[in-house]
Scaffold this active site. Structure first.
Site, short mmCIF file in Angstrom:
data_model
loop_
_atom_site.label_atom_id
_atom_site.label_comp_id
_atom_site.label_asym_id
_atom_site.label_seq_id
_atom_site.Cartn_x
_atom_site.Cartn_y
_atom_site.Cartn_z
N ILE A 132 0.86 -1.18 0.00
CA ILE A 132 0.00 0.00 0.00
C ILE A 132 0.90 1.23 0.00
CG2 ILE A 132 -1.84 1.24 1.20
CD1 ILE A 132 -2.66 -1.60 0.45
N CYS A 133 0.60 2.15 -0.91
CA CYS A 133 1.41 3.37 -1.01
C CYS A 133 0.47 4.56 -1.22
CB CYS A 133 2.39 3.24 -2.16
SG CYS A 133 1.58 2.92 -3.72
N THR A 134 1.04 5.71 -1.39
CA THR A 134 0.21 6.89 -1.61
C THR A 134 -0.39 6.89 -2.99
OG1 THR A 134 2.20 8.14 -2.08
CG2 THR A 134 1.23 8.43 0.08
#
Length: 101
Positions: free
Chosen positions: A9-11
């Site tokens: 999960i990232c921005t």
């Protein structure tokens, strides 16, 4: 050995897709059976409802989401791991994979 599903999960970004590519190379070189994919934080809940996840990796930029993932996934909780900021920045996939296995 059964295949493990890893979700990063990232921005939103480009760096996470590059990290996933490098992690896939590391996993392949080590002969590990892991499927690795990445999604943005806004897509995470939908993705978590559609695929089984054994390891949920959080990029340093979204580490603040860890408590909410722990709460929402408490009945079917994967290993939740926040990637070290230096390892993320240096694309140290060897260390990141080591931390998972």
């Amino acid at each position: 050995m059964t295949s493990k599903n890893v979700l990063l999960i990232c921005t939103a970004g480009m760096s996470s897709s590059f990290l996933v590519s490098k992690m896939q190379e590391t996993v392949k070189m080590r002969g590990l059976d892991m499927k690795i994919s990445a999604v943005s934080a806004s897509e995470a809940e939908r993705k978590l409802n559609t695929i089984p996840v054994d390891y949920l990796l959080l990029s340093p930029q979204v580490r603040y989401l860890k408590p909410s993932f722990e709460k929402s996934l408490e009945n079917n909780q994967p290993v939740i791991y926040v990637i070290d900021q230096t390892d993320y920045a240096m694309m140290n996939t060897g260390k990141i994979v080591d931390d998972l296995v």
